[in-house]
Design an enzyme around this catalytic site. Structure first.
Site, PDB file in Angstrom:
ATOM      1  N   GLY A 299       0.809  -1.217   0.000  1.00  0.00           N
ATOM      2  CA  GLY A 299       0.000   0.000   0.000  1.00  0.00           C
ATOM      3  C   GLY A 299       0.838   1.261   0.000  1.00  0.00           C
ATOM      4  O   GLY A 299       2.033   1.226  -0.274  1.00  0.00           O
TER       5      GLY A 299
ATOM      6  N   HIS B 243       2.439   4.620  -5.036  1.00  0.00           N
ATOM      7  CA  HIS B 243       3.036   5.738  -5.789  1.00  0.00           C
ATOM      8  C   HIS B 243       3.259   5.278  -7.228  1.00  0.00           C
ATOM      9  O   HIS B 243       2.892   4.144  -7.588  1.00  0.00           O
ATOM     10  CB  HIS B 243       4.331   6.195  -5.109  1.00  0.00           C
TER      11      HIS B 243
ATOM     12  N   HIS C 212       4.589   1.723  -7.979  1.00  0.00           N
ATOM     13  CA  HIS C 212       3.592   0.648  -7.954  1.00  0.00           C
ATOM     14  C   HIS C 212       2.717   0.698  -9.211  1.00  0.00           C
ATOM     15  O   HIS C 212       2.436  -0.318  -9.830  1.00  0.00           O
ATOM     16  CB  HIS C 212       2.672   0.790  -6.730  1.00  0.00           C
TER      17      HIS C 212
ATOM     18  N   LYS D  15      13.536  -1.959  -7.909  1.00  0.00           N
ATOM     19  CA  LYS D  15      13.909  -1.095  -6.775  1.00  0.00           C
ATOM     20  C   LYS D  15      14.337  -1.969  -5.592  1.00  0.00           C
ATOM     21  O   LYS D  15      15.275  -1.670  -4.871  1.00  0.00           O
ATOM     22  CB  LYS D  15      12.700  -0.226  -6.405  1.00  0.00           C
TER      23      LYS D  15
ATOM     24  N   SER E 246       9.580   5.672  -3.051  1.00  0.00           N
ATOM     25  CA  SER E 246       9.437   4.706  -1.961  1.00  0.00           C
ATOM     26  C   SER E 246       8.418   5.238  -0.967  1.00  0.00           C
ATOM     27  O   SER E 246       8.352   6.457  -0.734  1.00  0.00           O
ATOM     28  CB  SER E 246      10.778   4.517  -1.244  1.00  0.00           C
TER      29      SER E 246
HETATM   30  P1  AMP Z   1       6.067  -2.370  -1.512  1.00  0.00           P
HETATM   31  O1  AMP Z   1       4.687  -1.800  -1.403  1.00  0.00           O
HETATM   32  O2  AMP Z   1       7.141  -1.439  -1.065  1.00  0.00           O
HETATM   33  O3  AMP Z   1       6.156  -3.753  -0.916  1.00  0.00           O
HETATM   34  O4  AMP Z   1       6.325  -2.563  -3.074  1.00  0.00           O
HETATM   35  C1  AMP Z   1       5.458  -3.321  -3.872  1.00  0.00           C
HETATM   36  C2  AMP Z   1       6.106  -3.549  -5.208  1.00  0.00           C
HETATM   37  O5  AMP Z   1       6.378  -2.299  -5.841  1.00  0.00           O
HETATM   38  C3  AMP Z   1       7.454  -4.278  -5.096  1.00  0.00           C
HETATM   39  O6  AMP Z   1       7.578  -5.188  -6.163  1.00  0.00           O
HETATM   40  C4  AMP Z   1       8.436  -3.150  -5.227  1.00  0.00           C
HETATM   41  O7  AMP Z   1       9.694  -3.556  -5.713  1.00  0.00           O
HETATM   42  C5  AMP Z   1       7.735  -2.255  -6.213  1.00  0.00           C
HETATM   43  N1  AMP Z   1       8.262  -0.885  -6.127  1.00  0.00           N
HETATM   44  C6  AMP Z   1       8.367  -0.108  -5.017  1.00  0.00           C
HETATM   45  N2  AMP Z   1       8.943   1.064  -5.319  1.00  0.00           N
HETATM   46  C7  AMP Z   1       9.217   1.048  -6.644  1.00  0.00           C
HETATM   47  C8  AMP Z   1       9.821   1.976  -7.561  1.00  0.00           C
HETATM   48  N3  AMP Z   1      10.262   3.173  -7.170  1.00  0.00           N
HETATM   49  N4  AMP Z   1       9.943   1.594  -8.851  1.00  0.00           N
HETATM   50  C9  AMP Z   1       9.507   0.369  -9.264  1.00  0.00           C
HETATM   51  N5  AMP Z   1       8.926  -0.537  -8.455  1.00  0.00           N
HETATM   52  C10 AMP Z   1       8.783  -0.207  -7.163  1.00  0.00           C
END
Ligand code: AMP
Length: 279
Positions: A31, A34, A37, A150, A186
Site C-alpha cells: 500500500g 506511488h 507501484h 527497486k 518509496s
Molecule cells: P512495496 O509496497 O514497497 O512492498 O512494493 C510493492 C512492489 O512495488 C514491489 O515489487 C516493489 O519492488 C515495487 N516498487 C516499489 N517502489 C518502486 C519503484 N520506485 N519503482 C519500481 N517498483 C517499485
C-alpha cells in the site's frame, strides 16, 4: 474494481476469471501507492491479463526495531489509484485472514541470498517476504507476478523461490521509477524532512558516478565501495552497505566480470533508504 477482504471472496472471483479463459497477473504491495507501484500495474495490464493487486502490510517481514507500526496506511487513496490504473481485483486481507494462527510452516530462502546485504542488516526479512508471497501466490494462483527492481534482492529471492519450488508463475521485473532528481520512489520517502528530501538524491548520484567509474575501467571494487561509503558519511548519512555484485546471484564479482549491479542502503536521519543501479 472489486475489493475482496477475504480469501474466499477473491478465490470465487478469480475462479470465474480463469473459467472465462483469462490470464491472471498479480502485483503484491504494502500500500501507500506511488508511481512505482502504478507502473507495475500498467506493465501487468499490457500483459493482457486480469490484474489482481494486494495491499497487506506484512508483519512477518519487519524486524523488532523496524517501522511496522508507523508504516503509512492510506487505503482510500490507494483504492482510487488502483481504480484509475485499471486494476480489476484488489485483495486487502487483514492479519486474521492471512495469519489466523501463528505461521509455523515458513519459507527459508537460499542461505546466501537471505543473509547478504539487506539480509545482513534486516535478519529474517526475506524469510518473511518469501513466506507471505508464497501464501499470496497460493491464494491468487496467478499466471504472472510483477516485482520492482527497486527491491533488487527481493526480486532475486522471489525469482529463485519460483524456480526452485517449481511454481508455474512467470516472474516479471519492473524498472525502478524515480523522481526527476533521481530519488527512487518509496513509501518511506514520506518520512523525510524537507532538508533530508533535498539531500536524498545524493544516493542515486553516487551510484551513477560509481557506474561511470566502473564503465571507464576502474575495477577496484573494494576501493570504490569504501570511497562511496565515506562520501555518504561525510554528508551526514549512516551507510550500511555500498556493494558491487553480480546481477544474477549477488555474489562478489571477479575484476573482469560483466553483468554487475551496485546496491546501497543508508540511513538519512531516521529513514532507511535503499537503491541500486545495474552496470
Ligand atoms: P512495496 O509496497 O514497497 O512492498 O512494493 C510493492 C512492489 O512495488 C514491489 O515489487 C516493489 O519492488 C515495487 N516498487 C516499489 N517502489 C518502486 C519503484 N520506485 N519503482 C519500481 N517498483 C517499485
Amino acid at each position: 474494481m472489486q475489493t475482496h477482504l477475504t480469501i474466499a471472496s477473491l478465490r470465487a472471483a478469480l475462479d470465474a476469471e480463469r473459467d472465462a479463459g483469462k490470464r491472471i497477473a498479480f502485483v503484491p504491495t504494502m500500500g501507500n501507492l506511488h508511481e512505482g507501484h502504478i507502473t507495475l500495474m500498467h506493465r501487468a495490464i499490457n500483459h493482457g491479463a486480469s490484474i489482481v493487486s494486494s495491499i497487506f502490510v506484512n508483519r512477518l517481514q519487519f524486524g523488532p526495531t523496524d517501522d511496522f507500526e508507523r508504516y503509512p496506511r492510506t487505503f482510500e487513496a490507494d483504492c482510487a489509484k488502483l481504480v484509475e490504473a485499471g486494476v480489476h481485483h484488489l485483495f486487502a486481507p487483514d492479519e486474521q485472514q492471512l495469519y489466523p494462527s501463528p505461521q509455523k510452516f515458513v519459507v527459508e530462502p537460499d542461505p546466501f541470498l537471505q543473509t547478504t546485504l539487506e539480509g545482513e542488516f534486516r535478519p529474517g526479512h526475506f524469510h518473511g517476504v518469501a513466506t507471505v508471497v508464497l501464501k499470496l501466490f497460493n491464494i491468487v494462483q496467478p499466471h504472472a507476478a510483477l516485482f520492482g527492481k527497486k527491491d533488487y534482492q527481493q526480486f532475486l529471492v522471489l525469482s529463485a523461490m519460483v524456480r526452485e519450488l517449481n511454481l508455474r508463475i512467470e516472474v516479471l521485473p519492473g524498472d525502478t521509477v524515480r523522481d526527476p532528481d533521481g530519488l527512487a520512489l518509496s513509501s518511506r520517502n514520506g518520512y523525510l524532512s524537507d532538508s533530508e528530501r533535498a539531500e536524498a538524491p545524493r544516493l542515486y548520484r553516487l551510484l551513477s558516478a560509481l557506474r561511470e567509474q566502473i564503465l571507464a575501467g576502474n575495477r577496484d571494487f573494494d576501493a570504490l565501495q569504501a570511497e562511496a561509503m565515506a562520501e555518504l558519511a561525510s554528508h551526514g548519512w549512516a551507510p550500511q552497505y555500498v556493494a558491487v555484485r553480480r546481477r544474477s546471484d549477488l555474489q562478489s564479482p571477479s575484476a573482469q566480470e560483466g553483468g554487475l549491479v551496485i546496491l546501497a542502503a543508508a540511513f538519512l536521519g531516521k529513514t532507511r533508504l535503499i537503491d541500486n543501479l545495474e552496470v
